[in-house]
Write a protein that holds these residues in place. Sequence first.
Motif, PDB file in Angstrom:
ATOM      1  N   SER A  71      -2.773  -6.002  -1.021  1.00  0.00           N
ATOM      2  CA  SER A  71      -2.526  -5.706  -2.436  1.00  0.00           C
ATOM      3  C   SER A  71      -3.035  -6.812  -3.346  1.00  0.00           C
ATOM      4  CB  SER A  71      -1.023  -5.517  -2.676  1.00  0.00           C
ATOM      5  OG  SER A  71      -0.474  -4.512  -1.855  1.00  0.00           O
TER       6      SER A  71
ATOM      7  N   TYR B 238       3.771  -3.941 -11.714  1.00  0.00           N
ATOM      8  CA  TYR B 238       3.245  -3.633 -10.387  1.00  0.00           C
ATOM      9  C   TYR B 238       3.457  -4.819  -9.451  1.00  0.00           C
ATOM     10  CZ  TYR B 238       1.207   0.609 -12.194  1.00  0.00           C
ATOM     11  OH  TYR B 238       1.043   1.859 -12.756  1.00  0.00           O
TER      12      TYR B 238
ATOM     13  N   ARG C  24      14.267  -9.258  -7.173  1.00  0.00           N
ATOM     14  CA  ARG C  24      13.563  -7.981  -7.065  1.00  0.00           C
ATOM     15  C   ARG C  24      13.572  -7.159  -8.353  1.00  0.00           C
ATOM     16  NH1 ARG C  24      16.866  -3.498  -5.406  1.00  0.00           N
ATOM     17  NH2 ARG C  24      19.061  -4.070  -5.276  1.00  0.00           N
TER      18      ARG C  24
ATOM     19  N   VAL D   5      -0.848   4.661  -3.984  1.00  0.00           N
ATOM     20  CA  VAL D   5       0.507   4.502  -4.514  1.00  0.00           C
ATOM     21  C   VAL D   5       0.708   3.007  -4.708  1.00  0.00           C
ATOM     22  CG1 VAL D   5       2.979   4.785  -4.074  1.00  0.00           C
ATOM     23  CG2 VAL D   5       1.360   6.541  -3.290  1.00  0.00           C
ATOM     24  N   TRP D   6       1.256   2.620  -5.861  1.00  0.00           N
ATOM     25  CA  TRP D   6       1.526   1.193  -6.106  1.00  0.00           C
ATOM     26  C   TRP D   6       2.904   1.097  -6.748  1.00  0.00           C
ATOM     27  CZ3 TRP D   6      -3.215  -2.265  -7.306  1.00  0.00           C
ATOM     28  CH2 TRP D   6      -2.915  -3.609  -6.988  1.00  0.00           C
ATOM     29  N   GLU D   7       3.821   0.480  -6.049  1.00  0.00           N
ATOM     30  CA  GLU D   7       5.195   0.363  -6.533  1.00  0.00           C
ATOM     31  C   GLU D   7       5.300  -0.680  -7.641  1.00  0.00           C
ATOM     32  OE1 GLU D   7       8.272  -0.082  -3.627  1.00  0.00           O
ATOM     33  OE2 GLU D   7       7.133   1.010  -2.089  1.00  0.00           O
ATOM     34  N   THR D   8       6.243  -0.440  -8.541  1.00  0.00           N
ATOM     35  CA  THR D   8       6.610  -1.434  -9.552  1.00  0.00           C
ATOM     36  C   THR D   8       8.010  -1.952  -9.247  1.00  0.00           C
ATOM     37  OG1 THR D   8       7.639   0.154 -11.058  1.00  0.00           O
ATOM     38  CG2 THR D   8       5.250  -0.205 -11.287  1.00  0.00           C
ATOM     39  N   ASP D   9       8.334  -3.093  -9.839  1.00  0.00           N
ATOM     40  CA  ASP D   9       9.726  -3.550  -9.783  1.00  0.00           C
ATOM     41  C   ASP D   9      10.513  -2.863 -10.899  1.00  0.00           C
ATOM     42  OD1 ASP D   9       9.079  -4.895 -12.139  1.00  0.00           O
ATOM     43  OD2 ASP D   9       9.046  -6.880 -11.213  1.00  0.00           O
TER      44      ASP D   9
ATOM     45  N   TYR E  92       2.925  -4.231  -2.538  1.00  0.00           N
ATOM     46  CA  TYR E  92       3.399  -2.859  -2.388  1.00  0.00           C
ATOM     47  C   TYR E  92       2.406  -1.797  -2.846  1.00  0.00           C
ATOM     48  CZ  TYR E  92       8.092  -4.600  -1.252  1.00  0.00           C
ATOM     49  OH  TYR E  92       9.179  -5.201  -0.661  1.00  0.00           O
ATOM     50  N   SER E  93       1.160  -1.926  -2.412  1.00  0.00           N
ATOM     51  CA  SER E  93       0.211  -0.830  -2.601  1.00  0.00           C
ATOM     52  C   SER E  93       0.024  -0.105  -1.272  1.00  0.00           C
ATOM     53  CB  SER E  93      -1.134  -1.343  -3.111  1.00  0.00           C
ATOM     54  OG  SER E  93      -1.763  -2.171  -2.152  1.00  0.00           O
ATOM     55  N   TYR E  94      -0.249   1.193  -1.376  1.00  0.00           N
ATOM     56  CA  TYR E  94      -0.443   2.053  -0.201  1.00  0.00           C
ATOM     57  C   TYR E  94      -1.728   2.854  -0.421  1.00  0.00           C
ATOM     58  CZ  TYR E  94       4.700   1.483   0.195  1.00  0.00           C
ATOM     59  OH  TYR E  94       5.988   1.000   0.251  1.00  0.00           O
TER      60      TYR E  94
ATOM     61  N   LEU F 129       1.079   1.214   4.040  1.00  0.00           N
ATOM     62  CA  LEU F 129       1.447   0.011   3.312  1.00  0.00           C
ATOM     63  C   LEU F 129       0.436  -1.094   3.633  1.00  0.00           C
ATOM     64  CD1 LEU F 129       3.393  -1.655   1.563  1.00  0.00           C
ATOM     65  CD2 LEU F 129       4.784  -2.043   3.615  1.00  0.00           C
TER      66      LEU F 129
END
Length: 370
Positions: free
Chosen positions: A94, A236, A166, A227-231, A241-243, A89
Motif C-alpha cells: 500500500s 486512507y 486506530r 478496495v482501500w480502507e480508511t480510518d 489496507y489496500s486490496y 490484502l
Amino acid sequence: MPIPFLRPLALALGLLAGLAQAETWPAADWQRGPAPGGAAVRAFETYAFAQRDDASRKGVRTDAVVVIRDGELIYEHYAGPTRAETPHLTWSVSKSLLASVLGVAYGEGRFKLDDAVARYYPAFAGHPDVQLAHLLHWASGLAWQEDYEYAPLKSSVVAMLYTRGRADMAAFAAGHPLDAVPGQRFRYSSGDSNLLSAALRGMVGERAYVDYPWTALFEPLGIRSAVWETDAAGTYVGSSYSYLTARDLARVGLLMQRGGRWGERQLLPADWVAFNRTPFAKYQPAPDPPGEAVPGGHWWLNTPLEGAPKPWPDAPDDTFAALGHWGQALYVLPSQKLVIVRYADDRDGSYRHNDFLKLALAAFAPEVQP
C-alpha cells in the motif's frame, strides 16, 4: 510545402507513435503471451508453491503469482482460497501504491517535495521542519517503533492500527516526538506513510480526496478490483489496507516498468519515477548479511551501495519492488521487461526474495542474465 526544420521532429514523433503501437497494453484484461514451461518453471513452483503445514504456519506459502512480460500475461498460479478475482490484502505494498497516487498529484502541481508536511496537514504543525520528501524516505525523525506482533507492547504500528491510534492514525503518528533531525536518518515507519495520506487530503481537498486514488490512478490503469480502507477520520490507511487482485496490481507494476507511462499518457512524471527509484542519500546499509532492500521514494531498490552487498545478488541492479508484511511483493525488473506479483502468507521468515527472483528469472527470462 513542408517546413524543412520540422522534418526531424515529425520523424521522431512518427517513431514514437510506432513504438506506442508496437507495445502491448492491457485492455479490460491482459493479453496472453506464450506460456513458459519445462524444468525451470517446475523448480520455480517447487519453491514458490511448496507444500506447507498450515497448522504450524511453517515454511513458504504463496497465494498467487502473476508474471507479466513486455505487457503480456505469461504465467499465473493461485493456491488456497485466492483466485484471479480475489482482491488480496497487500499490507505495506500500500505504501508504494500511495506513492503512485501522490505522483499523480505531483504531476498536477499540487505539491513540491521540499514542502513542509504541516502546510497540507495542520495537525503536524508541531514538527515544522519535516518535509514531504522526508516522509517519502521514511526519514521523518519521529520516535517511531515499527515492531509487529512479536513485540506488541512497544510497537507504534500495532497501537496505530489496532488500539489507541486506530480512530485517527495520522494524528496518532503526529503525536510522536522527534528523536532525530528530519531527513538525516532512515527509520521505516508506517506512521510516515499515514501522514502522507493525510497530507494528500490537504493537497486535493476533501471532496476530491474521497475518490482520488480511483480517479488519479486506478481508473486510468483499468483497475476495477481496488478496495482501500480508511480510518474513522476518513483518511486512507496508506500504510497497510489496500486490496487488489494480482492481475490489477500488475498494472501498477507495468506503469512503473515503463517509466510512469500508460499508453500515450505520461501518468506519473518521469522525474517522480526517478525519485522513487533513487536511494535515500542518508541510508546506511548494514554491511552483512545481504537481503535488506535499499529505500527509495517509498519503493524498495536492489541498488548496490558502496560498502554493502547487493540486496538480491541474483537479480538485476535495476530491480525494484513494493513489499508488504508476510511476503506480499510487486517486483519490477525493467531490463527484463518483467513484472511479478506475489501474494503470500509467510509467517516464519523462511522466504527469501533473492531465491524467488533467481528462480523466476530462470523460468521467465532464461535468455537474459542479470
